[in-house]
Design a protein around this motif. Structure first.
Motif, short mmCIF file in Angstrom:
data_model
loop_
_atom_site.label_atom_id
_atom_site.label_comp_id
_atom_site.label_asym_id
_atom_site.label_seq_id
_atom_site.Cartn_x
_atom_site.Cartn_y
_atom_site.Cartn_z
N ALA A 19 46.35 27.53 43.43
CA ALA A 19 46.40 27.87 44.85
C ALA A 19 47.85 28.06 45.31
CB ALA A 19 45.72 26.79 45.68
N LEU A 20 48.72 27.16 44.89
CA LEU A 20 50.14 27.29 45.25
C LEU A 20 50.77 28.49 44.57
CD1 LEU A 20 52.57 26.14 46.76
CD2 LEU A 20 53.00 24.66 44.79
N PHE A 21 50.43 28.71 43.32
CA PHE A 21 50.90 29.88 42.55
C PHE A 21 50.56 31.16 43.31
CE2 PHE A 21 50.16 32.75 38.76
CZ PHE A 21 51.46 32.76 38.29
N TYR A 22 49.34 31.24 43.80
CA TYR A 22 48.89 32.42 44.55
C TYR A 22 49.63 32.56 45.87
CZ TYR A 22 45.86 35.13 47.67
OH TYR A 22 45.38 36.04 48.57
N GLU A 23 49.76 31.48 46.61
CA GLU A 23 50.37 31.58 47.94
C GLU A 23 51.85 31.92 47.86
OE1 GLU A 23 49.49 28.40 50.65
OE2 GLU A 23 47.35 28.43 50.17
N ILE A 24 52.55 31.36 46.87
CA ILE A 24 53.96 31.71 46.71
C ILE A 24 54.11 33.19 46.35
CG2 ILE A 24 55.97 31.37 45.21
CD1 ILE A 24 55.25 28.39 45.13
N ALA A 25 53.24 33.67 45.47
CA ALA A 25 53.31 35.07 45.05
C ALA A 25 52.99 36.02 46.20
CB ALA A 25 52.35 35.31 43.88
N ARG A 26 52.01 35.68 47.02
CA ARG A 26 51.54 36.61 48.05
C ARG A 26 52.25 36.48 49.39
NH1 ARG A 26 47.70 40.32 48.60
NH2 ARG A 26 46.65 40.65 50.59
N TYR A 27 52.62 35.27 49.76
CA TYR A 27 53.06 35.05 51.14
C TYR A 27 54.53 34.67 51.29
CZ TYR A 27 48.00 35.01 51.81
OH TYR A 27 46.67 35.35 51.82
N THR A 28 55.31 34.67 50.20
CA THR A 28 56.74 34.38 50.32
C THR A 28 57.55 35.49 49.65
OG1 THR A 28 57.21 33.20 48.23
CG2 THR A 28 56.11 31.95 49.98
N ASP A 29 58.86 35.44 49.89
CA ASP A 29 59.74 36.40 49.23
C ASP A 29 60.42 35.82 47.99
OD1 ASP A 29 61.29 34.66 50.67
OD2 ASP A 29 62.59 36.17 51.57
N ALA A 30 59.82 34.75 47.43
CA ALA A 30 60.31 34.25 46.15
C ALA A 30 60.20 35.37 45.11
CB ALA A 30 59.50 33.03 45.71
N LYS A 31 61.22 35.46 44.27
CA LYS A 31 61.23 36.54 43.28
C LYS A 31 60.48 36.16 42.00
CE LYS A 31 65.50 38.83 44.75
NZ LYS A 31 65.63 38.10 46.00
N SER A 32 60.37 34.85 41.73
CA SER A 32 59.72 34.44 40.47
C SER A 32 59.05 33.09 40.64
CB SER A 32 60.75 34.37 39.34
OG SER A 32 61.77 33.44 39.64
N VAL A 33 57.87 32.95 40.08
CA VAL A 33 57.13 31.70 40.09
C VAL A 33 56.41 31.56 38.76
CG1 VAL A 33 55.16 32.79 41.26
CG2 VAL A 33 55.39 30.30 41.30
N CYS A 34 56.34 30.34 38.27
CA CYS A 34 55.76 30.09 36.94
C CYS A 34 54.81 28.92 37.04
CB CYS A 34 56.90 29.79 35.97
SG CYS A 34 56.38 29.05 34.41
N MET A 35 53.72 28.96 36.28
CA MET A 35 52.78 27.84 36.20
C MET A 35 52.69 27.39 34.74
SD MET A 35 49.02 27.48 37.97
CE MET A 35 48.40 29.04 37.33
N LEU A 36 52.89 26.10 34.51
CA LEU A 36 52.83 25.52 33.17
C LEU A 36 51.54 24.71 33.03
CD1 LEU A 36 56.52 24.24 32.84
CD2 LEU A 36 55.58 26.45 32.12
N GLU A 37 50.72 25.06 32.05
CA GLU A 37 49.45 24.37 31.81
C GLU A 37 49.46 23.77 30.41
OE1 GLU A 37 45.99 22.70 31.18
OE2 GLU A 37 46.75 23.22 33.18
N LYS A 38 49.12 22.50 30.31
CA LYS A 38 49.23 21.78 29.03
C LYS A 38 48.18 22.20 28.01
CE LYS A 38 48.04 17.43 28.82
NZ LYS A 38 47.89 15.98 29.11
N TYR A 39 47.03 22.73 28.49
CA TYR A 39 45.97 23.12 27.56
C TYR A 39 45.92 24.64 27.38
CZ TYR A 39 44.53 18.26 27.54
OH TYR A 39 44.52 16.89 27.38
N GLU A 40 44.90 25.08 26.67
CA GLU A 40 44.83 26.48 26.24
C GLU A 40 44.29 27.42 27.31
OE1 GLU A 40 40.94 24.67 26.00
OE2 GLU A 40 42.90 24.00 25.30
N ASP A 41 43.86 26.86 28.44
CA ASP A 41 43.28 27.69 29.50
C ASP A 41 43.47 26.97 30.83
OD1 ASP A 41 41.98 29.76 30.74
OD2 ASP A 41 40.02 29.41 29.82
N LEU A 42 43.23 27.69 31.92
CA LEU A 42 43.27 27.08 33.24
C LEU A 42 42.00 26.27 33.48
CD1 LEU A 42 44.55 30.14 35.32
CD2 LEU A 42 45.91 28.24 34.43
N ALA A 43 42.11 25.26 34.32
CA ALA A 43 40.95 24.51 34.83
C ALA A 43 40.08 23.92 33.73
CB ALA A 43 40.10 25.41 35.74
N THR A 44 40.70 23.22 32.78
CA THR A 44 39.91 22.58 31.72
C THR A 44 39.56 21.12 32.07
OG1 THR A 44 41.85 21.80 30.50
CG2 THR A 44 41.03 24.00 29.97
#
Length: 450
Positions: A19-44
């Motif tokens: 949710a934060l990944f999406y909001e930063i990408a869509r609603y701010t002027d940040a140039k880069s955002v990254c999400m680190l996930e410990k497992y092989e897929d999202l929402a495990t």
């Protein structure tokens, strides 16, 4: 070593991180955002569809919510609905069912009547349903026998609605949020198998090192890693006044469709955990899932094994203050009996018979032949213990030292609140990094009548 740098790094690929990944990408002027996930897929883990009750917690039928809390959850729940409608995901991952809070017995019937009067202005779609209306909507609530020839002896009354979106596959929604973020024209990277082991402040930036040795740097870090958020905070010396109690929720599932919609029970105000409810499971062909149970486990993750036992012991942050919190909880006979009974719900051979006795408050004709223990279902929720106040903290907890990093622990209703929690954090991020937040666009797209 190749170090990747971003304006913002988010630790954790569950629905809160996405949710934060999406909001930063869509609603701010940040140039880069990254999400680190410990497992092989999202929402495990806890965002996975089988790990939670798939409920959009609005506050209309959750009887442990105050009117003030319901005003907040109503707003954040609408964001869930608006995002899915904007992406055309209704009847794909978001569904409408009827839902109700059911009172059984004279005391609970009076409670439902009074609560309806208190909440009907905030939720004008709510209706009061007497036994005859329930006989039409949810007949299994009314009849004491499977042949449906005899009514249950207690008076019953429900407050509910047939017109609202109630249910989401939060695991699928996590992936839709990430997908939507990566459609924006900026750097939006996701790295899997990237378990963050160390976070350290180096100058005015943060350095994140994974267990595999990969290194990332960021101007701002948000840790949305469930119970692991407090574990990582403790490693950095933050949140030492907090400990964490891991509560696992298990479910039982029927062999057919038993309920047409969600049926929630009246919450015992003494108990800090969710009351039993029945839900049509959108991942199991509408079979009814009853639960959750509540069992303290010495792990930060369920069904994953590994090292989370030792991490759990560290994160509990055990001392005399934690012992005092446990003592105060267990000296109350209602809580003590609840804890013991929920332990027995996990014991093969006797668990089904004991659980059915409780579930019969919803469906009086339910028998042990009708249900089975839902193996692999349920997750672990961090319940934060405040050592300074010597009490269990209910709801979300967040640690913000004010120096460019935030740690979020999100027990229920964390999934429902994900976009609202992200809105709170995005304002902090933008202020710290001197970025712009397009609040007008955010409100137009994700809120109602603001």
């Amino acid at each position: 070593m190749n170090t990747k740098h971003y304006d913002v790094v988010i630790v954790g690929g569950g629905i809160s991180g996405a949710a934060l990944f999406y909001e930063i990408a869509r609603y701010t002027d940040a140039k880069s955002v990254c999400m680190l996930e410990k497992y092989e897929d999202l929402a495990t883990l806890n965002s996975k569809g089988t790990s939670n009750s798939q409920t959009i917690h609005v506050g209309d039928i959750e009887t442990n919510y105050t009117l003030e809390k319901a005003k907040i959850t109503k707003r954040t729940a609408k964001m869930i609905e608006k995002f899915n409608l904007m992406r055309g995901l209704q009847d794909k991952i978001m569904f409408a069912h009827q839902k109700m809070a059911l009172g059984v017995g004279e005391k609970e019937v009076d409670f439902i009547k009074n609560r309806y009067e208190e909440f009907k202005e905030l939720f004008p779609y709510l209706e009061l349903w007497d036994k005859e209306k329930l006989r039409e909507l949810e007949p299994k609530l009314v009849y004491a026998d499977k042949e449906q020839t005899q009514d249950r002896p207690e008076p019953i009354l429900a407050m509910g609605t047939q017109s609202e979106y109630t249910t989401v596959d939060f695991g699928a929604m996590t992936k839709e949020l990430a997908k939507a973020a990566q459609e924006e024209e900026k750097t939006t990277d996701i790295f899997f198998n990237a378990e963050v082991d160390e976070i350290e402040k180096v100058g005015d930036k943060y350095k994140l090192t994974t267990t595999s040795g990969s290194v990332f740097t960021a101007n701002f870090v948000v840790v949305n890693a469930g119970a692991h958020s407090l574990y990582l905070a403790h490693k950095m010396g933050h949140g030492k006044h907090m400990g964490s109690l891991s509560m696992a929720g298990s479910f039982y599932i029927t062999n057919g469709e038993y309920l047409n919609g969600k049926v929630y029970m009246v919450q015992n105000p003494k108990l800090p955990f969710a009351a039993l409810h029945g839900d049509p499971d959108i991942l199991c062909d509408g079979k009814t899932r009853f639960g959750p149970t509540a069992l303290a486990l010495l792990v930060l993750e369920r069904y994953k094994g590994g090292k989370s036992f030792f991490q759990c012991l560290k994160t509990m942050n055990f001392d005399g203050n934690i012992l005092k919190i446990f003592w105060d909880l267990l000296k109350d006979s209602d809580i003590r009996n609840y804890v013991f009974k929920n332990f027995l719900f996990e014991v093969p051979g006797i668990n089904k018979g004991l659980f059915v006795k409780d579930a019969r408050k919803i469906v009086p004709s339910l028998s042990t032949e009708d249900i089975e223990y839902a193996k692999g279902f349920g997750g672990v929720r961090p319940q934060v213990l405040n050592k300074e106040q010597q009490k269990l903290m209910l709801g979300e907890a967040s640690i913000n030292p004010g120096d460019g990093i935030i740690f979020n622990m999100t027990p229920s209703p964390g999934a429902t609140s994900c976009l609202g929690n992200a809105e709170r954090d995005i304002k902090t991020v933008c202020e710290y990094l001197n970025l712009s937040f397009d609040e007008e666009r955010f409100k137009a797209e994700l809120t109602e009548d603001e």
